[in-house]
Write a protein that holds these residues in place. Structure first.
Motif, PDB file in Angstrom:
ATOM      1  N   PHE A   1      22.429-115.333 -29.273  1.00 33.23           N
ATOM      2  CA  PHE A   1      22.400-115.527 -27.981  1.00 33.23           C
ATOM      3  C   PHE A   1      20.697-115.191 -27.746  1.00 33.23           C
ATOM      4  N   SER A   2      20.153-115.924 -26.776  1.00 32.36           N
ATOM      5  CA  SER A   2      19.007-115.553 -26.235  1.00 32.36           C
ATOM      6  C   SER A   2      18.952-114.479 -25.015  1.00 32.36           C
ATOM      7  N   VAL A   3      18.318-113.520 -24.897  1.00 34.77           N
ATOM      8  CA  VAL A   3      18.152-112.513 -23.794  1.00 34.77           C
ATOM      9  C   VAL A   3      16.881-112.414 -23.424  1.00 34.77           C
ATOM     10  N   MET A   4      16.952-112.803 -21.964  1.00 37.41           N
ATOM     11  CA  MET A   4      15.695-112.494 -21.121  1.00 37.41           C
ATOM     12  C   MET A   4      15.972-112.153 -19.792  1.00 37.41           C
ATOM     13  N   SER A   5      15.368-111.122 -19.386  1.00 38.42           N
ATOM     14  CA  SER A   5      15.622-110.465 -18.227  1.00 38.42           C
ATOM     15  C   SER A   5      17.311-110.095 -17.877  1.00 38.42           C
ATOM     16  N   ASP A   6      17.835-110.559 -16.943  1.00 40.31           N
ATOM     17  CA  ASP A   6      19.410-110.504 -16.972  1.00 40.31           C
ATOM     18  C   ASP A   6      20.064-111.864 -17.348  1.00 40.31           C
ATOM     19  N   ALA A   7      19.416-112.747 -17.907  1.00 40.86           N
ATOM     20  CA  ALA A   7      19.920-114.072 -18.304  1.00 40.86           C
ATOM     21  C   ALA A   7      20.408-113.802 -19.815  1.00 40.86           C
ATOM     22  N   THR A   8      21.791-113.808 -20.166  1.00 46.98           N
ATOM     23  CA  THR A   8      22.043-113.703 -21.494  1.00 46.98           C
ATOM     24  C   THR A   8      22.873-115.083 -21.988  1.00 46.98           C
ATOM     25  N   SER A   9      22.355-115.937 -22.942  1.00 48.30           N
ATOM     26  CA  SER A   9      23.174-117.208 -23.118  1.00 48.30           C
ATOM     27  C   SER A   9      23.225-117.594 -24.433  1.00 48.30           C
ATOM     28  N   GLY A  10      24.099-118.433 -24.996  1.00 45.97           N
ATOM     29  CA  GLY A  10      24.108-119.035 -26.171  1.00 45.97           C
ATOM     30  C   GLY A  10      23.862-120.493 -26.013  1.00 45.97           C
ATOM     31  N   HIS A  11      23.635-121.200 -24.851  1.00 45.22           N
ATOM     32  CA  HIS A  11      23.369-122.543 -24.637  1.00 45.22           C
ATOM     33  C   HIS A  11      21.767-122.458 -24.745  1.00 45.22           C
ATOM     34  N   PRO A  12      21.346-123.491 -25.535  1.00 42.25           N
ATOM     35  CA  PRO A  12      19.838-123.840 -25.610  1.00 42.25           C
ATOM     36  C   PRO A  12      19.171-124.081 -24.543  1.00 42.25           C
ATOM     37  N   GLY A  13      19.899-124.879 -23.354  1.00 41.00           N
ATOM     38  CA  GLY A  13      18.993-124.985 -22.032  1.00 41.00           C
ATOM     39  C   GLY A  13      18.735-124.045 -21.098  1.00 41.00           C
ATOM     40  N   ILE A  14      19.502-122.610 -21.366  1.00 41.38           N
ATOM     41  CA  ILE A  14      19.183-121.575 -20.558  1.00 41.38           C
ATOM     42  C   ILE A  14      18.087-120.911 -21.007  1.00 41.38           C
ATOM     43  N   THR A  15      16.984-120.822 -20.343  1.00 42.74           N
ATOM     44  CA  THR A  15      15.834-120.121 -20.832  1.00 42.74           C
ATOM     45  C   THR A  15      15.579-118.657 -20.115  1.00 42.74           C
ATOM     46  N   GLY A  16      16.247-118.490 -19.029  1.00 42.85           N
ATOM     47  CA  GLY A  16      16.156-117.276 -17.929  1.00 42.85           C
ATOM     48  C   GLY A  16      14.992-117.380 -17.118  1.00 42.85           C
ATOM     49  N   ALA A  17      14.685-116.284 -16.618  1.00 39.44           N
ATOM     50  CA  ALA A  17      13.439-116.344 -15.771  1.00 39.44           C
ATOM     51  C   ALA A  17      12.249-116.205 -16.468  1.00 39.44           C
ATOM     52  N   PRO A  18      11.061-116.868 -15.706  1.00 40.20           N
ATOM     53  CA  PRO A  18       9.689-116.914 -16.339  1.00 40.20           C
ATOM     54  C   PRO A  18       9.336-115.606 -16.875  1.00 40.20           C
ATOM     55  N   SER A  19       8.809-115.597 -17.908  1.00 39.59           N
ATOM     56  CA  SER A  19       8.386-114.259 -18.713  1.00 39.59           C
ATOM     57  C   SER A  19       7.088-114.337 -19.351  1.00 39.59           C
ATOM     58  N   ILE A  20       6.187-113.382 -19.644  1.00 35.18           N
ATOM     59  CA  ILE A  20       5.120-113.544 -20.429  1.00 35.18           C
ATOM     60  C   ILE A  20       5.663-113.192 -22.099  1.00 35.18           C
ATOM     61  N   SER A  21       6.750-112.768 -22.143  1.00 36.89           N
ATOM     62  CA  SER A  21       6.992-112.527 -23.433  1.00 36.89           C
ATOM     63  C   SER A  21       8.271-113.538 -23.871  1.00 36.89           C
ATOM     64  N   PRO A  22       8.445-113.956 -25.064  1.00 38.64           N
ATOM     65  CA  PRO A  22       9.432-114.871 -25.539  1.00 38.64           C
ATOM     66  C   PRO A  22      10.758-114.235 -25.278  1.00 38.64           C
ATOM     67  N   PRO A  23      11.946-114.785 -25.178  1.00 34.93           N
ATOM     68  CA  PRO A  23      13.248-114.288 -25.160  1.00 34.93           C
ATOM     69  C   PRO A  23      13.804-113.628 -26.438  1.00 34.93           C
ATOM     70  N   ALA A  24      14.148-112.378 -26.635  1.00 39.71           N
ATOM     71  CA  ALA A  24      14.848-111.778 -27.640  1.00 39.71           C
ATOM     72  C   ALA A  24      16.208-112.470 -27.994  1.00 39.71           C
ATOM     73  N   THR A  25      16.605-112.502 -29.279  1.00 39.43           N
ATOM     74  CA  THR A  25      17.787-113.268 -29.911  1.00 39.43           C
ATOM     75  C   THR A  25      18.519-112.189 -30.400  1.00 39.43           C
ATOM     76  N   ILE A  26      19.947-112.111 -30.096  1.00 42.29           N
ATOM     77  CA  ILE A  26      20.773-111.285 -30.865  1.00 42.29           C
ATOM     78  C   ILE A  26      21.987-112.205 -31.463  1.00 42.29           C
ATOM     79  N   ASP A  27      22.720-111.447 -32.548  1.00 40.27           N
ATOM     80  CA  ASP A  27      23.917-112.236 -32.739  1.00 40.27           C
ATOM     81  C   ASP A  27      25.303-111.437 -32.029  1.00 40.27           C
ATOM     82  N   VAL A  28      26.062-112.166 -31.665  1.00 42.15           N
ATOM     83  CA  VAL A  28      27.123-111.892 -30.961  1.00 42.15           C
ATOM     84  C   VAL A  28      28.369-112.455 -31.490  1.00 42.15           C
ATOM     85  N   TRP A  29      29.662-111.950 -31.259  1.00 44.01           N
ATOM     86  CA  TRP A  29      30.937-112.574 -31.787  1.00 44.01           C
ATOM     87  C   TRP A  29      31.504-113.314 -30.581  1.00 44.01           C
ATOM     88  N   PHE A  30      32.386-114.303 -30.975  1.00 43.10           N
ATOM     89  CA  PHE A  30      33.275-115.292 -30.399  1.00 43.10           C
ATOM     90  C   PHE A  30      34.258-115.439 -30.780  1.00 43.10           C
TER      91      PHE A  30
END
Length: 241
Positions: free
Chosen positions: A123-152
């Motif tokens: 998952f990419s995590v940026m602000s309050d947007a957390t998603s495993g979909h590559p098209g979701i980028t979250g709100a604009p930020s000067i920092s790249p989104p963090a990534t975490i592993d999650v279970w489905f």
């Protein structure tokens, strides 16, 4: 807590509520054709529009996909304090917030997502947007989104804990709806849910086709009651003919 903090809590929240009421008043005076879907949703009650759409006696078994910090769960509990709610939140930090917030209540917090198949995802995590979909980028930020592993878990695995009839499903999972809805339909679970609320998200150039496919799946068993395009829409199980 200092005087400044107390003032901020007491008067800051009141000011925010006043601003929202004032904005809603202006929206009600604006011709509907000039309003965007999100403005219409705000004018018509914002999230209360969702909870008021279902009678209290039809809020007994609820699934919330995308629990985040629990506001939706709290809304359904306010609708029916005796509701049995299962919420799914694959981001561990948010799942912990849910567990703490609803400790002692009849809310089951599952710290995993639900999709077509079981397994670990990134998952990419940026602000309050957390998603495993590559098209979701979250709100604009000067920092790249963090990534975490999650279970489905697959719908087949997660669905073993579901009753045969589900009153409400709320789906707000940052692009994951385009996988979940077809998976629910394929497993025969979609037609077991009476009221479905879904928020579709922009995931890039394939968004239009994904939304159309998802709505086609929903239309096989449900009727669309209302729609604020790409904000929230409500589908109700069709009555037997």
């Amino acid at each position: 807590m200092g005087v400044t903090d107390t003032y901020r809590i007491q008067y800051g929240e009141a000011w925010t509520a006043f601003r929202r009421r004032f904005r809603v008043s202006l929206l009600k005076l604006t011709p509907s054709r000039k309003l965007s879907p999100i403005q219409k949703f705000l004018r018509d009650g914002f999230n209360s529009k969702i909870f008021s759409s279902v009678p209290s006696d039809e809020v007994s078994q609820v699934l919330v996909f995308g629990g985040y910090k629990g506001d939706s769960v709290d809304g359904w509990l306010n609708k029916n304090p005796r509701a049995r709610i299962q919420t799914y939140e694959p981001v561990r930090d948010y799942a912990a917030i849910l567990e703490n917030r609803f400790h002692g209540s009849d809310v089951a917090v599952h710290s995993f997502g639900v999709g077509k198949r079981s397994g670990t995802r990134t998952f990419s995590v940026m602000s309050d947007a957390t998603s495993g979909h590559p098209g979701i980028t979250g709100a604009p930020s000067i920092s790249p989104p963090a990534t975490i592993d999650v279970w489905f878990e697959s719908v087949a695995a997660a669905g073993k804990d579901w009753p045969d009839r589900i009153d409400v499903a709320e789906i707000n999972i940052e692009g994951g709806e385009y996988e979940l809805i077809p998976a629910l339909a394929e497993a025969g679970k979609l037609a077991q849910i009476k009221h479905i609320f879904v928020q579709f998200h922009d995931v890039g150039h394939e968004t239009t086709s994904f939304v159309e496919e998802s709505r086609n799946h929903l239309a096989e068993s449900h009727l669309q009651v209302w729609c604020y395009d790409m904000v929230w829409e409500y589908w109700k199980l069709s009555e037997p003919s």
